[in-house]
Design a protein around this motif. Structure first.
Motif, short mmCIF file in Angstrom:
data_model
loop_
_atom_site.label_atom_id
_atom_site.label_comp_id
_atom_site.label_asym_id
_atom_site.label_seq_id
_atom_site.Cartn_x
_atom_site.Cartn_y
_atom_site.Cartn_z
N ILE A 30 3.41 -17.25 -10.24
CA ILE A 30 4.26 -16.27 -10.22
C ILE A 30 4.41 -15.54 -8.92
N LYS A 31 3.57 -15.52 -8.04
CA LYS A 31 3.65 -14.80 -6.69
C LYS A 31 4.82 -15.35 -5.94
N LYS A 32 5.30 -14.57 -5.26
CA LYS A 32 6.48 -14.82 -4.41
C LYS A 32 6.48 -14.22 -3.42
N GLU A 33 6.97 -14.65 -2.12
CA GLU A 33 7.10 -13.86 -0.96
C GLU A 33 8.03 -12.82 -1.06
N ARG A 34 7.50 -11.42 -0.90
CA ARG A 34 8.36 -10.16 -0.96
C ARG A 34 8.99 -9.83 0.55
N ARG A 35 10.35 -9.70 0.53
CA ARG A 35 10.94 -9.54 1.67
C ARG A 35 11.41 -8.13 1.62
N LYS A 36 11.69 -7.62 3.02
CA LYS A 36 12.36 -6.32 3.15
C LYS A 36 13.89 -6.14 3.19
N HIS A 42 17.77 -3.20 -6.40
CA HIS A 42 17.52 -1.97 -5.82
C HIS A 42 18.53 -0.91 -6.11
N ILE A 43 19.66 -1.13 -6.36
CA ILE A 43 20.87 -0.20 -6.35
C ILE A 43 21.50 -0.01 -7.70
N ALA A 54 10.69 0.82 -3.44
CA ALA A 54 10.38 -0.59 -3.60
C ALA A 54 10.28 -1.37 -2.49
N ILE A 55 10.98 -1.27 -1.62
CA ILE A 55 11.35 -2.09 -0.21
C ILE A 55 10.31 -1.65 0.61
N LYS A 56 10.30 -0.27 0.63
CA LYS A 56 9.07 0.19 1.61
C LYS A 56 7.69 -0.13 1.33
N TYR A 57 7.34 -0.21 0.15
CA TYR A 57 6.00 -0.53 -0.27
C TYR A 57 5.89 -2.14 -0.79
N ASN A 58 6.97 -2.82 -0.57
CA ASN A 58 6.98 -4.33 -0.90
C ASN A 58 6.69 -4.65 -2.24
N ILE A 59 7.28 -3.86 -3.32
CA ILE A 59 7.19 -4.17 -4.50
C ILE A 59 8.07 -5.13 -5.22
N ALA A 60 7.62 -6.31 -5.80
CA ALA A 60 8.48 -7.13 -6.45
C ALA A 60 9.58 -6.49 -7.12
N GLU A 69 1.34 1.32 -12.46
CA GLU A 69 1.15 1.51 -11.12
C GLU A 69 1.24 0.13 -10.43
N VAL A 70 1.26 0.50 -9.11
CA VAL A 70 1.60 -0.70 -8.20
C VAL A 70 0.58 -1.67 -8.29
N GLY A 71 0.84 -3.01 -8.72
CA GLY A 71 0.08 -3.92 -8.98
C GLY A 71 0.09 -4.45 -10.33
#
Length: 233
Positions: A30-36, A42-43, A54-60, A69-71
């Motif tokens: 399930i791990k995917k590359e997270r992009r900015k 997000h909107i 979410a974008i700043k902290y690179n959250i899927a 929590e994050v993770g």
């Protein structure tokens, strides 16, 4: 007696070994590359600060509706994996149809889309532990944004949207169809939100917070309170 204890120890070791073997493979799947990039998810809320963090902290984006929590916790890992597998099932010819628009600066991908009696239906699949009595407002908003992007990309004006809720803790599947909102007005709304988020990411100043029910579940609540209300120059 010692022999029995040793056997139990080996059984326990095997249990842990197999558990983490499976968990590791599930995580890899399930791990995917997270992009900015700015994504439709997000909107979808009035509070754009959530998307900013979410974008700043690179959250899927798939994790944003989870009050965690994050993770990834054990519970979230399994729920995420089940959801991923259900989304992989191809239902229509528009399965995972890319709706990203470089000019607008937004990423998006609709789950499914299909013609029905000369009308186009845009479909989004949602896994849950409990079927809601009606579709959530932010889920409908997501589909309306997808409809606007679909029109830009293909010229198709979807008349209907549908959220299909799949109860992963039980045995229910419930579709909620609804009329798509005015696409022209939706585009104006989207563009405004995207520009606000772009400016925030550029300056590093988060958008103003919006107090709502979402605060009870937002994973960024603590950071949001720490940042307070800030405005650009």
């Amino acid at each position: 007696m010692l022999h029995i204890r040793e056997k139990r120890t080996v059984i326990d070791e095997i249990k842990s070994f197999l558990y983490f073997l499976f968990a590791n493979k599930i995580l890899e799947s399930i791990k995917k590359e997270r992009r900015k990039d700015i994504h439709v998810t997000h909107i979808v809320y009035n509070c754009l600060r959530r998307g900013y963090y979410a974008i700043k902290y690179n959250i899927a984006t798939e994790l944003l509706d989870s009050d965690i929590e994050v993770g990834l916790s054990e519970k979230t890992l399994m729920k995420f994996w089940i959801g991923e597998k259900l989304h992989e099932l191809e239902i229509t010819d528009y399965h995972h149809f890319d709706l990203s628009d470089e000019d607008l600066g937004i990423k998006g991908e609709m789950d499914e889309g299909i013609e029905y009696k000369n009308h186009f239906i845009l479909i989004d699949k949602k896994t849950c532990k409990k079927i809601p009595p009606r579709p959530y407002v932010h889920h409908k908003k997501q589909i309306n944004y997808y409809a606007a992007l679909l029109y830009i990309k293909t010229g198709i004006r979807a008349k209907y949207g549908a959220v299909v809720y799949i109860n992963v803790a039980g045995d229910r599947l419930v579709p909620y169809p609804f009329l798509i909102a005015n696409i022209d007005k939706t585009l104006v709304e989207m563009q405004s939100k995207i520009e606000i988020l772009k400016e925030a990411l550029k300056t590093g100043v988060p958008p103003p917070p919006v107090k709502s029910w979402l605060c009870q579940f937002c994973m960024f609540y603590e950071q949001c309170v720490k940042d307070g209300v800030k405005y650009g120059n």
